[in-house]
Design an enzyme around this catalytic site. Sequence first.
Site, PDB file in Angstrom:
ATOM      1  N   ARG A 166       0.832  -1.196   0.000  1.00  0.00           N
ATOM      2  CA  ARG A 166       0.000   0.000   0.000  1.00  0.00           C
ATOM      3  C   ARG A 166       0.872   1.254   0.000  1.00  0.00           C
ATOM      4  O   ARG A 166       2.036   1.211   0.419  1.00  0.00           O
ATOM      5  CB  ARG A 166      -0.912   0.029   1.232  1.00  0.00           C
ATOM      6  CG  ARG A 166      -1.858  -1.153   1.341  1.00  0.00           C
ATOM      7  CD  ARG A 166      -2.660  -1.070   2.636  1.00  0.00           C
ATOM      8  NE  ARG A 166      -3.627  -2.162   2.777  1.00  0.00           N
ATOM      9  CZ  ARG A 166      -3.381  -3.312   3.395  1.00  0.00           C
ATOM     10  NH1 ARG A 166      -2.186  -3.520   3.940  1.00  0.00           N
ATOM     11  NH2 ARG A 166      -4.312  -4.249   3.488  1.00  0.00           N
TER      12      ARG A 166
ATOM     13  N   LYS B 283      -2.469  -2.249   7.823  1.00  0.00           N
ATOM     14  CA  LYS B 283      -3.636  -1.741   8.541  1.00  0.00           C
ATOM     15  C   LYS B 283      -3.710  -2.355   9.935  1.00  0.00           C
ATOM     16  O   LYS B 283      -3.332  -3.499  10.139  1.00  0.00           O
ATOM     17  CB  LYS B 283      -4.909  -2.053   7.754  1.00  0.00           C
ATOM     18  CG  LYS B 283      -5.050  -1.222   6.471  1.00  0.00           C
ATOM     19  CD  LYS B 283      -6.378  -1.478   5.798  1.00  0.00           C
ATOM     20  CE  LYS B 283      -6.560  -0.558   4.596  1.00  0.00           C
ATOM     21  NZ  LYS B 283      -7.863  -0.762   3.927  1.00  0.00           N
TER      22      LYS B 283
ATOM     23  N   HIS C 181      -2.782   2.565  -5.856  1.00  0.00           N
ATOM     24  CA  HIS C 181      -3.726   1.466  -5.618  1.00  0.00           C
ATOM     25  C   HIS C 181      -3.959   0.648  -6.891  1.00  0.00           C
ATOM     26  O   HIS C 181      -4.145  -0.570  -6.828  1.00  0.00           O
ATOM     27  CB  HIS C 181      -5.058   1.986  -5.089  1.00  0.00           C
ATOM     28  CG  HIS C 181      -6.005   0.892  -4.707  1.00  0.00           C
ATOM     29  ND1 HIS C 181      -5.806   0.106  -3.591  1.00  0.00           N
ATOM     30  CD2 HIS C 181      -7.121   0.414  -5.311  1.00  0.00           C
ATOM     31  CE1 HIS C 181      -6.772  -0.803  -3.517  1.00  0.00           C
ATOM     32  NE2 HIS C 181      -7.581  -0.632  -4.542  1.00  0.00           N
TER      33      HIS C 181
ATOM     34  N   ARG D 250      -1.192  -1.725  -7.080  1.00  0.00           N
ATOM     35  CA  ARG D 250      -1.437  -2.832  -6.137  1.00  0.00           C
ATOM     36  C   ARG D 250      -2.415  -3.822  -6.764  1.00  0.00           C
ATOM     37  O   ARG D 250      -2.227  -5.039  -6.674  1.00  0.00           O
ATOM     38  CB  ARG D 250      -2.001  -2.250  -4.831  1.00  0.00           C
ATOM     39  CG  ARG D 250      -2.376  -3.270  -3.750  1.00  0.00           C
ATOM     40  CD  ARG D 250      -2.710  -2.507  -2.474  1.00  0.00           C
ATOM     41  NE  ARG D 250      -3.482  -3.281  -1.506  1.00  0.00           N
ATOM     42  CZ  ARG D 250      -2.958  -4.113  -0.605  1.00  0.00           C
ATOM     43  NH1 ARG D 250      -1.651  -4.307  -0.574  1.00  0.00           N
ATOM     44  NH2 ARG D 250      -3.735  -4.757   0.260  1.00  0.00           N
TER      45      ARG D 250
ATOM     46  N   HIS E  67      -4.190  -8.955   3.439  1.00  0.00           N
ATOM     47  CA  HIS E  67      -5.632  -8.954   3.692  1.00  0.00           C
ATOM     48  C   HIS E  67      -5.959  -9.852   4.879  1.00  0.00           C
ATOM     49  O   HIS E  67      -5.317 -10.880   5.084  1.00  0.00           O
ATOM     50  CB  HIS E  67      -6.394  -9.459   2.462  1.00  0.00           C
ATOM     51  CG  HIS E  67      -6.476  -8.451   1.357  1.00  0.00           C
ATOM     52  ND1 HIS E  67      -6.735  -8.784   0.047  1.00  0.00           N
ATOM     53  CD2 HIS E  67      -6.337  -7.103   1.363  1.00  0.00           C
ATOM     54  CE1 HIS E  67      -6.753  -7.700  -0.698  1.00  0.00           C
ATOM     55  NE2 HIS E  67      -6.517  -6.669   0.076  1.00  0.00           N
TER      56      HIS E  67
ATOM     57  N   TYR F  65      -9.941  -8.921  -6.588  1.00  0.00           N
ATOM     58  CA  TYR F  65      -8.940  -8.880  -7.645  1.00  0.00           C
ATOM     59  C   TYR F  65      -9.066 -10.024  -8.646  1.00  0.00           C
ATOM     60  O   TYR F  65      -8.287 -10.120  -9.582  1.00  0.00           O
ATOM     61  CB  TYR F  65      -7.524  -8.912  -7.037  1.00  0.00           C
ATOM     62  CG  TYR F  65      -7.249  -7.753  -6.129  1.00  0.00           C
ATOM     63  CD1 TYR F  65      -6.945  -6.502  -6.645  1.00  0.00           C
ATOM     64  CD2 TYR F  65      -7.301  -7.894  -4.746  1.00  0.00           C
ATOM     65  CE1 TYR F  65      -6.697  -5.425  -5.810  1.00  0.00           C
ATOM     66  CE2 TYR F  65      -7.054  -6.824  -3.901  1.00  0.00           C
ATOM     67  CZ  TYR F  65      -6.752  -5.592  -4.450  1.00  0.00           C
ATOM     68  OH  TYR F  65      -6.508  -4.524  -3.621  1.00  0.00           O
TER      69      TYR F  65
END
Length: 297
Positions: free
Chosen positions: A148, A172, A242, A245, A268, A277
Site C-alpha cells: 500500500r 492496517k 492502488h 497494487r 488482507h 482482484y
Amino acid sequence: MKSNKEAFRDYLQLEKKYSAHTVNAYLKDIVFFETFNKAHFEQDDIDKVNYGQIRSWIVSLVDENISNVSVNRKMASLKAFYKFLLKIKQIEVNPMLKHKALKVPKIIQIPFSEKELVDLMQLVNSPVGFEEIRDKLIVDLFYTTGMRRAELINLMMCNVDLSSSVIKVLGKRNKERLIPILPIIIKQFDSYLSERASIENIVDSGYFFISKKGLKLSESFVYRLINSYFSKVSEKVKKSPHVLRHTFATHLLNNGADLNSVKELLGHSSLASTQVYTHNSLSELKKVYTNAHPRNK
C-alpha cells in the site's frame, strides 16, 4: 471522567488499533451527526437518539448530493460508535441495529496491462541521479510487492533486509508482515542506498524513502509520481498506487498464483477482500478456456 466520544477514541486506538487517520474520520463523522442533531432536533446528547433521527441525517446527506459511498462510510462510523456504547452498557438499544447500507454500483478497478509495465520500464530503463533512481525503485516496489502507499511511505530503514531479500511493512491496524524482494530489483536498492548516503542533513533518517531535502515523502507526492509515470504509457483514467497494487494481484493470479498466497502478500485479513482482484484473472481464464477447448474449434 471521559466522555463517551473520548472513550470511543481510546477504544479505536488501543483495542482496535486503527490508524490515526481512521480514528479521526470516525470522530469527525460523529461530530457532524451531533451538529445535525442539535440543529434539527435541539438535542445535544446523541447517545439517546432513535433511528428516525439518523434516517433524517441520511436523507439530508443524499439531498446534498453526498455519494452513497460517503454516506455508507458515515453510517459505518455511527454503527461502530453505538455498538461500542452498547458494549460498555451506556445504551440498551442500538439505534443502528436494523440499518441497511445504501446501494452502491460495483466499481471494477482496471489494472495496467503487462505491456504497459514493459513499455514503462523501457522508458525509465537507465535512471540517473538520486531522484530518478528513487522514483524507479518506488514504481518497481509497488509492482513487485503489492504494498500500500502508506506502507511504502512509512517503510523504515531498519525493516529493509537485503541480505535476506525481505522487507517488513506495517499494514492496517498495525499488522506487520514480511514481503519478499525479487532478486531483479536488489541492485536498484543498492543504487538507491548509495545515492541516499550522499544526501546531507537527512531530517527523517529513519525512513527508507526520502526527498532530496532529507524529508519523509508525502502521500500526494507518491500519488503524483505514479500518475506522472503511467501517463506516459497508459490511457487509463485512474493511474494511482492502488491501481498498481491491483495490477500486482491481477498479474500474479493470471500467471497461476493461488488466492491464499496473494492474500498473504497483500496483507488482507480475509479472502473476501482478495477476491475483488479475481475479476480480471477470471476474464483471462475465460479467454484461455475459449481458445483452448476442443469443442470450440
